[in-house]
Design a protein around this motif. Structure first.
Motif, PDB file in Angstrom:
ATOM      1  N   UNK A  64      -3.563 -17.081   2.272  1.00 24.83           N
ATOM      2  CA  UNK A  64      -4.307 -17.983   1.286  1.00 24.83           C
ATOM      3  C   UNK A  64      -4.096 -19.337   1.804  1.00 24.83           C
ATOM      4  N   UNK A  98       1.985  -1.283   7.835  1.00 30.56           N
ATOM      5  CA  UNK A  98       0.916  -0.887   6.782  1.00 30.56           C
ATOM      6  C   UNK A  98      -0.617  -0.767   7.230  1.00 30.56           C
ATOM      7  N   UNK A  99      -0.759  -1.879   8.039  1.00 26.63           N
ATOM      8  CA  UNK A  99      -2.056  -2.165   8.745  1.00 26.63           C
ATOM      9  C   UNK A  99      -2.447  -0.731   9.733  1.00 26.63           C
ATOM     10  N   UNK A 107       5.216  -5.581   8.704  1.00 25.83           N
ATOM     11  CA  UNK A 107       4.240  -5.290   7.742  1.00 25.83           C
ATOM     12  C   UNK A 107       2.964  -4.513   8.493  1.00 25.83           C
ATOM     13  N   UNK A 123       9.140   1.271  -2.699  1.00 19.59           N
ATOM     14  CA  UNK A 123       8.508   0.313  -1.669  1.00 19.59           C
ATOM     15  C   UNK A 123       7.528  -0.378  -2.597  1.00 19.59           C
ATOM     16  N   UNK A 124       7.506  -1.508  -2.660  1.00 19.98           N
ATOM     17  CA  UNK A 124       6.673  -2.241  -3.737  1.00 19.98           C
ATOM     18  C   UNK A 124       5.903  -3.429  -2.632  1.00 19.98           C
ATOM     19  N   UNK A 125       4.580  -3.330  -3.018  1.00 23.12           N
ATOM     20  CA  UNK A 125       4.125  -4.541  -2.157  1.00 23.12           C
ATOM     21  C   UNK A 125       3.048  -5.387  -3.263  1.00 23.12           C
ATOM     22  N   UNK A 126       3.632  -5.615  -4.360  1.00 22.80           N
ATOM     23  CA  UNK A 126       3.192  -6.377  -5.595  1.00 22.80           C
ATOM     24  C   UNK A 126       4.380  -6.686  -6.285  1.00 22.80           C
ATOM     25  N   UNK A 146      -1.851  -7.284  -8.578  1.00 20.33           N
ATOM     26  CA  UNK A 146      -2.716  -8.150  -8.287  1.00 20.33           C
ATOM     27  C   UNK A 146      -4.086  -7.433  -7.709  1.00 20.33           C
ATOM     28  N   UNK A 156      -0.657 -10.673   5.619  1.00 25.21           N
ATOM     29  CA  UNK A 156      -1.486 -10.092   6.264  1.00 25.21           C
ATOM     30  C   UNK A 156      -2.838 -10.401   5.762  1.00 25.21           C
ATOM     31  N   UNK A 157      -2.790 -10.841   4.654  1.00 23.41           N
ATOM     32  CA  UNK A 157      -4.038 -11.745   4.179  1.00 23.41           C
ATOM     33  C   UNK A 157      -3.679 -13.252   3.675  1.00 23.41           C
ATOM     34  N   UNK A 184       4.875  -9.879   2.158  1.00 24.14           N
ATOM     35  CA  UNK A 184       4.345  -8.765   1.571  1.00 24.14           C
ATOM     36  C   UNK A 184       4.696  -7.489   1.003  1.00 24.14           C
ATOM     37  N   UNK A 239       2.389 -12.768  -2.757  1.00 29.44           N
ATOM     38  CA  UNK A 239       1.424 -13.779  -3.001  1.00 29.44           C
ATOM     39  C   UNK A 239       0.803 -13.816  -4.251  1.00 29.44           C
ATOM     40  N   UNK A 240       0.804 -12.608  -5.223  1.00 27.35           N
ATOM     41  CA  UNK A 240       0.568 -12.923  -6.547  1.00 27.35           C
ATOM     42  C   UNK A 240       0.827 -14.208  -7.191  1.00 27.35           C
ATOM     43  N   UNK A 285      -4.722  -2.726   1.725  1.00 26.09           N
ATOM     44  CA  UNK A 285      -3.904  -2.116   2.397  1.00 26.09           C
ATOM     45  C   UNK A 285      -2.687  -2.128   1.300  1.00 26.09           C
ATOM     46  N   UNK A 313       0.430   0.657  -3.419  1.00 26.28           N
ATOM     47  CA  UNK A 313       0.800   0.627  -5.022  1.00 26.28           C
ATOM     48  C   UNK A 313       0.124   1.820  -5.619  1.00 26.28           C
TER      49      UNK A 313
END
Lengths: 116, 469
Positions: free
Chosen positions: B220, B405-406, B402, B90-93, A16, B217-218, B82, B54-55, A98, A103
């Protein structure tokens, strides 16, 4: 192209907020690219090809992990993925920096492993 | 992509299989996961865990429907998060479906989603029963409403902020109380300690309860989302109950032990945080009214840089999913009578002056510190429960803040090797907001700084857990 390298790029391109990803040789020659429509990104890709040597010089000299350029409509991240390649990623400016950077870091590591 | 967790000992340990996809198209992603699971599944599953980033916001139910058609008879729980961690990745998407098998465990998932955050907790707690094992709750600590309700929230916030101006403290507290009740009624803040306590009461304070607190962390609009038995219950609460002997719960936070009295604790906090200013605060329940007589963000702005957004910018960021919630600056509250602290991140979250958040701080004192974490927190502190695993063959479900990560950026990716070395196999990790927990005394391994109420633990940074099943 090595299957693991192809897979790493394919998975990164599905992320994304990522609009395109291009693996360059350090002389600016594209090795592999994932873009929706090359014509729409032609100008920016031309700019990226011209910047590679300059960016790599900075990364090496200043021991940087990556370099990110922020423009009005795009962010462009350069990650060295091996001694001879650079992973360039074009991001939507609203992408979660971040999470996408994690990724990109993953893809860069996978590419390095595939090349070695 | 698929990874099968296997164990030699087939009798006691929960087994699991993880399938992951990050295809943009939700149909293709769920198809890829289902096809992979079909190829690799070698047991009769008893539980499904589903987590997605969130995607897929706006498409969760469509995905759950597809999984429901395939595995519909199973109890299922999950949330929008997240990131996720499975064998050396480790996947964030993307999205992950975890199927688990444990014939010795009695597993069920129940959920509730009614008007009112605390009413939702009451309704679900009434349905609970658990004689042994553990309860794992999933709930948002902040739920961002849709556009229409969001505008009403801003209007109410602005109205009550205006009404507080120039009034006596008692009158200000009355307006803050009204705003707090409005936020609860509209499911905006879920006060984790209060919610955990409702479930602890129902289980006679004997069962450990982990609260997987969901907050992106972001953010919608209309997020985060909770999934319960293949339904997207949005801002509801889902409870996974695993009744089984000898489930091990490990909880930890990134802070030192608290002191034996509040003065000692203040000294320790002073060492762990760089204290920038002490304020006199006025607050009511979970709404901060003022610091040294000024609106909270304005008071803090004199000491640290805080970028402000107008209502239009906030709405636009929520629409694009780029509204950031992490802050390096904290307000630290002290409960002098019971030797407890709580800290909450502060930045310009709202286009109005009152500052509501997700914990009722009624019992805390009016002296409040503005502080930031010192730089010596280590990345490995965020995975500390994994250093005390008892049996590596068991299924390990763990959480990581999470915020790591920040704080550490893409260096967080390097945790994957360390996690794999510690957990070895048969594990799944969730990257989300800091968790909360109710822990009966036998699960309390030290004097955690994050003890916010008796045997109840929560902090806005650095808490983590691991459940070994």
């Amino acid at each position: 192209m090595a299957p693991d390298l192809k897979k790493a790029l394919d998975e990164l391109y599905e992320t994304d907020g990522i609009e395109a990803c291009i693996l360059y040789r350090i002389d600016g020659t594209p090795i592999a690219l994932r873009t929706p429509d090359r014509r729409t990104l032609m100008d920016i890709m031309q700019w990226m090809e011209n910047e590679i040597k300059y960016v790599m010089g900075h990364i090496e000299r200043d021991r940087l992990e990556d370099v990110i350029f922020t423009f009005k409509e795009h962010k462009i991240a350069f990650h060295p993925s091996s001694k001879s390649t650079v992973l360039a990623t074009i991001l939507n400016p609203d992408a979660h920096q971040q999470l996408t950077s994690l990724e990109i870091s993953r893809a860069s590591t996978k590419i390095k492993e595939a090349i070695i | 992509m698929i990874f099968t967790n296997s164990s030699e000992d087939q009798t006691l340990k929960m087994k699991s299989i993880v399938s992951f996809s990050n295809k943009r198209n939700p149909k293709e992603a769920s198809k890829e996961v289902i096809e992979d699971i079909r190829k690799r599944l070698n047991f009769e599953p008893d539980l499904a865990l589903f987590y997605a980033t969130q995607k897929y916001n706006g498409n969760y139910q469509e995905i759950l429907d597809r999984f429901g058609e395939e595995f519909g008879d199973l109890p299922q729980v999950g949330a929008s998060i997240d990131g996720m961690i499975y064998e050396e990745d480790i996947r964030t998407d993307g999205m992950a479906l975890v199927l688990c098998h444990d014939p010795e465990a009695r597993i069920n998932v129940k959920g509730a989603s009614v008007k009112g955050a605390l009413k939702t907790a009451d309704k679900l707690a009434d349905k609970m029963s658990c004689k042994e094992g553990a309860i794992i709750l999933h709930f948002p600590i902040v739920h961002v409403p849709g556009f229409r309700d969001g505008f009403e929230f801003y209007a109410r916030g602005a109205y009550y902020s205006q009404r507080c101006k120039g009034k006596e403290v008692e009158a200000q507290k009355e307006y803050a109380d009204k705003f707090s009740r409005y936020c609860d009624k509209n499911n905006i803040f879920y006060p984790a300690p209060t919610i955990l306590n409702k479930f602890a009461v129902k289980t006679n304070y004997e069962i450990p309860i982990i609260g997987i607190n969901v907050l992106h962390t972001q953010m919608k609009v209309d997020s985060p989302n909770i999934f319960c038995n293949f339904k997207d219950i949005q801002g509801g609460i889902a409870a996974l109950t695993i009744e089984k002997e000898d489930i091990n719960i490990i909880y930890d936070d990134i802070f030192s032990n608290k002191g034996t009295n509040i003065e000692e604790t203040r000294n320790i906090v002073g060492n762990e945080f760089k204290v920038l200013k002490e304020f006199d605060a006025v607050f009511e329940k979970n709404v901060l009214i003022s610091l040294d007589g000024k609106p909270p963000v304005e008071a803090v702005e004199s000491f640290v840089h805080i970028s402000k957004n107008g209502e239009g910018e906030i709405v636009e960021k929520f629409e694009k999913g780029s509204f950031e919630v992490w802050s390096p600056y904290f307000l630290i509250f002290f409960d002098d009578r019971s030797n407890r602290i709580f800290h909450v991140g502060i930045r310009a979250f709202y286009p109005f002056e009152l500052f509501p958040f997700f914990v009722d701080i009624s019992s805390f004192s009016e002296k409040v510190w503005l502080a930031r974490l010192r730089a010596f927190t280590k990345l490995s502190d965020f995975i500390s429960p994994l250093y005390t695993l008892e049996e590596r063959e068991r299924f390990k479900l763990f959480t990581i803040d999470v915020g790591s990560i920040s704080a550490f950026g893409e260096r967080t990716y390097r945790l994957k090797k360390e996690i794999n070395n510690l957990a070895k196999e048969n594990y799944f990790g969730i990257l989300t907001a800091p968790i909360s927990a109710y822990l009966p005394p036998k699960y309390q391994r030290r004097a955690y700084m994050s003890e916010i109420e008796e045997s109840t633990f929560f902090s806005s940074a650095g808490t983590s857990s691991c459940i070994e099943i």
